[in-house]
Design a protein around this motif. Structure first.
Motif, PDB file in Angstrom:
ATOM      1  N   LEU A   1       0.814  -1.212   0.000  1.00  0.00           N
ATOM      2  CA  LEU A   1       0.000   0.000   0.000  1.00  0.00           C
ATOM      3  C   LEU A   1       0.849   1.264   0.000  1.00  0.00           C
ATOM      4  O   LEU A   1       0.317   2.369  -0.116  1.00  0.00           O
ATOM      5  N   GLY A   2       2.152   1.107   0.144  1.00  0.00           N
ATOM      6  CA  GLY A   2       3.056   2.253   0.144  1.00  0.00           C
ATOM      7  C   GLY A   2       3.274   2.805  -1.246  1.00  0.00           C
ATOM      8  O   GLY A   2       2.717   2.316  -2.237  1.00  0.00           O
TER       9      GLY A   2
ATOM     10  N   TRP B   1      11.175   7.986  -1.700  1.00  0.00           N
ATOM     11  CA  TRP B   1       9.780   7.654  -1.409  1.00  0.00           C
ATOM     12  C   TRP B   1       9.346   8.096  -0.012  1.00  0.00           C
ATOM     13  O   TRP B   1       8.143   8.194   0.269  1.00  0.00           O
ATOM     14  N   MET B   2      10.318   8.394   0.884  1.00  0.00           N
ATOM     15  CA  MET B   2       9.975   8.835   2.229  1.00  0.00           C
ATOM     16  C   MET B   2       9.317  10.215   2.218  1.00  0.00           C
ATOM     17  O   MET B   2       8.641  10.600   3.171  1.00  0.00           O
TER      18      MET B   2
ATOM     19  N   GLY C   1       4.570   7.041   2.117  1.00  0.00           N
ATOM     20  CA  GLY C   1       5.842   6.404   2.447  1.00  0.00           C
ATOM     21  C   GLY C   1       6.202   6.598   3.906  1.00  0.00           C
ATOM     22  O   GLY C   1       6.663   5.660   4.573  1.00  0.00           O
ATOM     23  N   ALA C   2       6.000   7.808   4.416  1.00  0.00           N
ATOM     24  CA  ALA C   2       6.298   8.077   5.821  1.00  0.00           C
ATOM     25  C   ALA C   2       5.393   7.261   6.731  1.00  0.00           C
ATOM     26  O   ALA C   2       5.844   6.695   7.741  1.00  0.00           O
ATOM     27  N   ALA C   3       4.094   7.184   6.390  1.00  0.00           N
ATOM     28  CA  ALA C   3       3.153   6.414   7.202  1.00  0.00           C
ATOM     29  C   ALA C   3       3.514   4.934   7.182  1.00  0.00           C
ATOM     30  O   ALA C   3       3.467   4.248   8.218  1.00  0.00           O
TER      31      ALA C   3
ATOM     32  N   TRP D   1       4.580   2.673  10.493  1.00  0.00           N
ATOM     33  CA  TRP D   1       3.849   1.460  10.863  1.00  0.00           C
ATOM     34  C   TRP D   1       4.771   0.244  10.846  1.00  0.00           C
ATOM     35  O   TRP D   1       4.766  -0.559  11.788  1.00  0.00           O
ATOM     36  N   LEU D   2       5.549   0.113   9.790  1.00  0.00           N
ATOM     37  CA  LEU D   2       6.448  -1.034   9.704  1.00  0.00           C
ATOM     38  C   LEU D   2       7.452  -1.046  10.850  1.00  0.00           C
ATOM     39  O   LEU D   2       7.789  -2.109  11.384  1.00  0.00           O
ATOM     40  N   GLY D   3       7.938   0.131  11.239  1.00  0.00           N
ATOM     41  CA  GLY D   3       8.923   0.184  12.311  1.00  0.00           C
ATOM     42  C   GLY D   3       8.325  -0.007  13.683  1.00  0.00           C
ATOM     43  O   GLY D   3       8.739  -0.894  14.444  1.00  0.00           O
ATOM     44  N   LEU D   4       7.317   0.800  14.032  1.00  0.00           N
ATOM     45  CA  LEU D   4       6.798   0.807  15.392  1.00  0.00           C
ATOM     46  C   LEU D   4       5.838  -0.349  15.687  1.00  0.00           C
ATOM     47  O   LEU D   4       5.833  -0.880  16.806  1.00  0.00           O
TER      48      LEU D   4
END
Length: 303
Positions: free
Chosen positions: A23-24, A210-211, A216-218, A222-225
Motif C-alpha cells: 500500500l506504500g 519515497w519517504m 511512504g512516511a506512514a 507502521w512497519l517500524g513501530l
C-alpha cells in the motif's frame, strides 16, 4: 495461555507487513524498506529495553555474566533480523503477499524445531510435531496452489525460504538467551539496537526518495513501530513461557493474517488449492494453541 496470546498477537502484527509495503508508494526497494523499518523499529526497541532496565535497576536482580557466548547470540539475532528484511520483501514483490508470507513463516517452525533439537538434543514434543505437520501441509497446499496463475517465481521463493531460516535463528537464539537468565526486554533490545546499527550503515546506499511521500512516511512508521517494536516485544516476552519451536509454529498466524489481508485489502486471488491450505493451516494453529505451554515462564526478577 497469556504467552500463547502474546505470540499470536505478534504474529497478527507481523502479518500486516507485506500489505503495508504494497500500500506504500512506488519506487521502493526491498533493501530500502527493510533498512528504514529496522532503523525506526530497532531504535525504538533499544529505547524500550533501556527504559525497562532503568525501572528494574531499583530491584538490583542478579545478572548473568556477559561473555562471548551471549554476545554472539545477540549478534546473531541482530544480523538475522537485518537479513530477514530484504529477503522477505523480495518474496512479496515476486510472488505476492499471501503466498510469499506463507512460505517464509511456514518454513520457520520446522527449521526452528530442527535447530533447537540439534542444539538441545531434546525433541520438540508430540503436540508440536502434530501441529507443525498439519500446518506444514497447509503451507504446502498454499505454495503449490500459488496465486491465481498457479506459479511461483524461483528467486522470490528462495527469498521467502531465506527469510524463514533467519526467523528460525532469531527464535532459537533468543530462547537460549532467555534460558541463560537474560530478561526478555534485554534480549529484544539487543536485537533491535544491533539491527538498527546495521540498517543505519545501509541507508546511505539506498534510495529514500519515497519517504517524502506521506504514504511512504506512514508506511515506514507502521512497519517500524508496529511490526518491529510492538511485535517483537510481544514475541520475545511470549517466548519466555514457550519453547522456540512452539513460538515459531504460533507465528504461522502471520501468513494466515497476510493471506486474509492479501485477499480482502489487496484483491489478490488464490486458487482453490491455496484456499484449502489456509483452512488446514488455521487448523494446525488451533491444535497447537489448545495445548499447554511446553516451558514455564521465566522469573520476573531476571535481568
Amino acid at each position: 495461555m497469556r504467552f500463547v496470546l502474546a505470540v499470536l498477537a505478534a504474529a497478527v502484527l507481523f502479518g500486516t507487513t507485506g500489505t503495508s509495503q504494497e500500500l506504500g508508494p512506488d519506487g521502493t526497494t526491498p533493501l530500502a524498506v527493510g533498512a528504514v523499518r529496522l532503523a525506526i523499529g530497532g531504535s525504538a526497541l533499544a529505547l524500550l529495553a533501556a527504559g525497562a532496565a532503568v525501572l528494574r535497576h531499583r530491584r538490583r536482580p542478579p545478572r548473568p555474566r556477559l561473555s562471548a557466548k551471549p554476545l554472539a547470540l545477540m549478534a546473531a539475532t541482530a544480523v538475522s533480523l537485518f537479513v530477514y528484511q530484504p529477503l522477505f520483501f523480495l518474496g512479496t514483490s515476486a510472488n505476492g503477499v499471501a503466498v510469499s508470507t506463507v512460505i517464509a513463516l511456514g518454513s520457520a517452525p520446522v527449521l526452528a524445531g530442527l535447530l533447537e533439537w540439534l542444539l538441545t538434543r531434546r525433541a520438540p514434543g508430540l503436540l508440536w510435531s502434530a501441529a507443525t505437520a498439519v500446518s506444514t501441509i497447509g503451507v504446502a497446499l498454499l505454495a503449490l496452489g500459488g496465486g491465481a496463475g498457479g506459479s511461483a517465481d524461483p528467486a522470490g521463493l528462495a527469498g521467502s525460504l531465506g527469510a524463514g531460516a533467519a526467523f528460525a535463528v532469531i527464535a532459537v537464539a533468543q530462547r537460549r538467551l532467555l534460558d541463560a537468565g537474560w530478561h526478555p526486554f534485554t534480549v529484544v533490545g539487543a536485537m533491535g539496537g544491533g539491527s538498527a546499527v546495521i540498517a543505519a550503515a545501509a541507508l546511505p546506499f539506498t534510495d529514500l526518495g519515497w519517504m517524502a511521500d506521506p504514504r511512504g512516511a506512514a508506511m515506514a512508521l507502521w512497519l517500524g513501530l508496529a511490526t518491529i517494536t510492538a511485535a517483537y516485544a510481544l514475541f520475545t516476552w511470549g517466548l519466555g513461557g514457550l519453547r522456540a519451536a512452539t513460538a515459531a509454529t504460533l507465528t504461522l498466524g502471520e501468513p494466515l493474517t497476510a493471506s486474509v489481508l492479501g485477499i480482502v485489502v489487496l484483491g489478490e486471488h488464490l486458487s482453490a488449492l491455496s484456499t484449502a491450505g489456509i483452512v488446514v493451516l488455521g487448523a494446525g494453529l488451533v491444535l497447537l494453541a489448545s495445548g499447554r505451554p511446553a516451558r514455564p515462564a521465566l522469573p520476573d526478577s531476571s535481568p
